[in-house]
Structure formats: structure tokens, C-alpha cells
Design an enzyme around this catalytic site. Structure first.
Site, mmCIF file in Angstrom:
data_model
loop_
_atom_site.group_PDB
_atom_site.id
_atom_site.type_symbol
_atom_site.label_atom_id
_atom_site.label_comp_id
_atom_site.label_asym_id
_atom_site.label_seq_id
_atom_site.Cartn_x
_atom_site.Cartn_y
_atom_site.Cartn_z
ATOM 1 N N GLY A 12 46.516 32.258 37.484
ATOM 2 C CA GLY A 12 46.676 31.264 38.350
ATOM 3 C C GLY A 12 48.062 30.915 38.793
ATOM 4 O O GLY A 12 48.509 29.887 39.568
ATOM 5 N N MET A 90 38.888 37.779 41.586
ATOM 6 C CA MET A 90 38.550 38.996 41.222
ATOM 7 C C MET A 90 37.076 39.383 41.442
ATOM 8 O O MET A 90 36.418 39.977 40.821
ATOM 9 C CB MET A 90 38.758 39.549 39.894
ATOM 10 C CG MET A 90 40.353 39.415 39.501
ATOM 11 S SD MET A 90 41.469 40.153 40.657
ATOM 12 C CE MET A 90 41.396 41.838 39.903
ATOM 13 N N LEU A 93 33.843 39.144 48.218
ATOM 14 C CA LEU A 93 32.893 38.308 48.976
ATOM 15 C C LEU A 93 32.122 38.909 49.861
ATOM 16 O O LEU A 93 32.494 39.928 50.495
ATOM 17 C CB LEU A 93 33.859 37.174 49.619
ATOM 18 C CG LEU A 93 34.932 36.366 49.056
ATOM 19 C CD1 LEU A 93 35.814 35.409 50.018
ATOM 20 C CD2 LEU A 93 33.985 35.442 47.871
ATOM 21 N N ASN A 107 43.933 36.582 51.270
ATOM 22 C CA ASN A 107 44.194 37.161 50.053
ATOM 23 C C ASN A 107 45.248 37.789 49.800
ATOM 24 O O ASN A 107 46.137 38.166 50.433
ATOM 25 C CB ASN A 107 42.967 38.315 49.895
ATOM 26 C CG ASN A 107 42.979 38.991 48.710
ATOM 27 O OD1 ASN A 107 42.886 38.409 47.589
ATOM 28 N ND2 ASN A 107 42.843 40.194 48.628
ATOM 29 N N HIS A 109 47.279 40.841 47.606
ATOM 30 C CA HIS A 109 46.801 42.166 46.610
ATOM 31 C C HIS A 109 48.386 42.697 46.093
ATOM 32 O O HIS A 109 49.053 42.659 47.028
ATOM 33 C CB HIS A 109 45.886 43.116 47.296
ATOM 34 C CG HIS A 109 45.619 44.128 46.757
ATOM 35 N ND1 HIS A 109 44.869 44.299 45.694
ATOM 36 C CD2 HIS A 109 46.364 45.556 46.630
ATOM 37 C CE1 HIS A 109 44.714 45.288 45.098
ATOM 38 N NE2 HIS A 109 45.438 46.269 45.747
ATOM 39 N N GLU A 142 35.293 42.280 55.860
ATOM 40 C CA GLU A 142 34.529 42.915 54.832
ATOM 41 C C GLU A 142 35.077 44.127 54.305
ATOM 42 O O GLU A 142 35.850 44.758 55.052
ATOM 43 C CB GLU A 142 33.082 43.236 55.522
ATOM 44 C CG GLU A 142 32.231 42.100 55.788
ATOM 45 C CD GLU A 142 30.814 42.144 56.364
ATOM 46 O OE1 GLU A 142 30.587 41.848 57.177
ATOM 47 O OE2 GLU A 142 30.090 43.131 55.726
ATOM 48 N N ASP A 145 40.108 44.512 49.889
ATOM 49 C CA ASP A 145 41.541 44.548 50.073
ATOM 50 C C ASP A 145 41.879 45.153 51.461
ATOM 51 O O ASP A 145 42.711 45.889 51.715
ATOM 52 C CB ASP A 145 42.098 45.352 49.121
ATOM 53 C CG ASP A 145 41.948 44.832 47.587
ATOM 54 O OD1 ASP A 145 41.927 43.403 47.868
ATOM 55 O OD2 ASP A 145 41.954 45.323 46.463
ATOM 56 N N GLU A 174 55.094 38.190 44.723
ATOM 57 C CA GLU A 174 53.847 37.864 45.177
ATOM 58 C C GLU A 174 53.776 36.074 45.668
ATOM 59 O O GLU A 174 53.523 35.707 46.694
ATOM 60 C CB GLU A 174 52.821 38.038 44.186
ATOM 61 C CG GLU A 174 52.407 39.315 44.439
ATOM 62 C CD GLU A 174 51.286 39.374 43.104
ATOM 63 O OE1 GLU A 174 50.152 38.897 43.366
ATOM 64 O OE2 GLU A 174 51.002 40.462 42.423
HETATM 65 C C1 GAR Z 1 47.951 38.940 41.034
HETATM 66 O O1 GAR Z 1 48.937 39.850 40.892
HETATM 67 C C2 GAR Z 1 47.167 39.344 42.387
HETATM 68 O O2 GAR Z 1 47.968 39.926 43.476
HETATM 69 C C3 GAR Z 1 46.128 39.986 41.832
HETATM 70 O O3 GAR Z 1 45.667 39.529 40.436
HETATM 71 C C4 GAR Z 1 46.846 38.830 40.070
HETATM 72 C C5 GAR Z 1 46.577 37.369 39.612
HETATM 73 O O4 GAR Z 1 47.609 36.564 39.320
HETATM 74 N N1 GAR Z 1 45.038 40.325 42.558
HETATM 75 C C6 GAR Z 1 44.213 41.328 42.901
HETATM 76 O O5 GAR Z 1 44.325 42.291 41.884
HETATM 77 C C7 GAR Z 1 43.096 41.234 43.923
HETATM 78 N N2 GAR Z 1 42.533 42.440 44.277
HETATM 79 P P1 GAR Z 1 47.660 35.051 39.272
HETATM 80 O O6 GAR Z 1 46.454 34.391 38.476
HETATM 81 O O7 GAR Z 1 48.762 34.693 38.176
HETATM 82 O O8 GAR Z 1 47.946 34.583 40.488
#
Ligand code: GAR
Length: 210
Positions: A12, A90, A93, A107, A109, A142, A145, A174
């Protein structure tokens, strides 16, 4: 201020970054709830520490993907959010879910999409010999990513990087990129048209994430 529900599955840190950004008085959004598909997600305690309401929808508590999503949609309908931010959620949808919130689901990624969608993105970037990596915030359509890009940020790939060290470097950008992208959408400067293209009303300066 636009009301946002954040979806998490893990630590999170992106949800927390959004929540912190929302604390600034002039920020055009606020997190009103955090939903997780994992009861053990570390982000739940972080959300609760901020006083944010949390809900858990475990996939195995429902007989089908459709029932799982119906429960989430019903909870969302009670809240009536303007936007939904997937923040390390993860789960893919369904088209039905996405159409219910068309143009209103974001989202993040951890790659420079359209490169390396899906899992193991950092290892695949290293295997491909990339010298830069980064992250993408996009509108959800849809397909995993996919969907039009709102903001991206780039980091270098260093010579002795592992998937873990690269992931950590990408994660730091991010947080800033997601907060900047949500600001662009919540303020109305960036939106998704019905044909899936992005409309940008602000200047390029406004659109640059970092
Ligand atoms: C992040 O790096 C996010 O970009 C990735 O999961 C991690 C979550 O970290 N998301 C994906 O891979 C989605 N395809 P967080 O829970 O600390 O935000």
C-alpha cells in the site's frame, strides 16, 4: 474535491502516497475508502492509521469472479466515488466492472508501458537489456495494463541492478507520478474520451509528472 476509492493487494505504499498528497489543502481529490482483496495486505493497517475506512473482499469468499466483483461494485455504489485508483491491486477487472466506471479507473504499473505489461516486469526489463525503466499511470480499459497513459516517469537501470533494486528505484518515482496523475485527472485537466484517447486541457508543464 473528487472522492476516490483506492484498491490494494499489498504494502500500500502507493495508496499512502496518494493519501499524503490528498492532505494538501489545494489537492483536488480525497481518499474516502481503501478496498483490498487480501486480508493480510500491509496497506490496510496504513490506511487505518490514517483513519481511512477499509473493506476486504477476498476472492475465495465468493463462488465466482462475477460474484466477487458484484460485491465490490455494491460496496462502491454505497460510497459513490468519482474515481477509483488501483494501487498494487493484483487482479484483472472484468469488462463489465470497467464499463461501470468508464474513464474513472486509474492504475499504476511499474514499467514504461506498453513495454512489459503483466508480472515480473522488472526482471523482464533487465533480461531485455533495458538501460532505463520507469512507471506508468494509465486509465484502465479491458486488457491487462492497457489503456491510455496519463503520466510516466523514468529511472536509470544500473549495471548491478537486480529485479529487487530496480523495483525499489521505480517505486520511489511511482509515488510522485501517481499523485501527479491523480491531480491531473481529479482537476479535470486530463480525461479519457469515449474512444479511449486522452484529452489534455492543461499545459505540458502540468502534465509532466516529476
Ligand atoms: C507497485 O510497484 C505497483 O506499481 C505494482 O505493485 C506494487 C505495489 O506496491 N503494481 C503492479 O504490478 C500492477 N500490475 P504498493 O502496494 O507498495 O503500492
Amino acid at each position: 474535491r473528487k472522492r476516490v476509492v483506492a484498491f490494494i493487494s499489498g504494502g500500500g505504499s502507493n495508496m499512502l502516497a496518494l493519501a499524503k498528497a490528498c492532505e494538501a489543502g489545494e489537492y483536488p481529490a480525497e481518499i474516502v475508502a481503501v478496498f483490498s482483496d487480501k486480508p493480510e495486505a500491509g496497506g490496510l493497517a496504513k490506511a487505518q492509521a490514517l483513519g481511512l475506512p477499509t473493506r476486504v473482499f477476498e476472492r475465495k469468499a465468493y463462488g465466482s469472479k462475477a460474484e466477487h466483483e458484484a460485491a465490490i461494485l455494491a460496496a462502491l455504489a454505497e460510497i459513490g466515488p468519482d474515481l477509483t485508483c488501483l494501487a498494487g491491486y493484483m487482479r484483472l477487472l472484468s469488462g463489465e466492472f470497467i464499463r461501470a466506471y468508464e474513464g474513472r479507473i486509474l492504475n499504476i504499473h511499474p514499467s514504461l508501458l506498453p513495454l512489459f505489461p503483466g508480472l515480473h516486469t522488472h526482471q523482464r526489463a533487465l533480461d531485455a537489456g533495458m538501460k532505463v525503466a520507469g512507471c506508468t499511470v494509465h486509465f484502465v480499459t479491458e486488457g491487462m495494463d492497457e489503456g491510455p497513459v496519463i503520466a510516466q516517469s523514468v529511472v536509470p537501470v544500473l549495471i548491478d541492478d537486480t529485479a529487487e533494486t530496480l523495483a525499489a528505484r521505480v517505486l520511489t518515482v511511482e509515488h510522485k507520478t501517481y499523485a501527479a496523475a491523480l491531480k491531473l485527472v481529479a482537476s479535470g485537466n486530463v480525461s479519457m474520451r469515449a474512444d479511449g484517447t486522452v484529452e489534455r486541457l492543461g499545459s505540458e508543464t502540468d502534465a509532466s509528472a516529476t
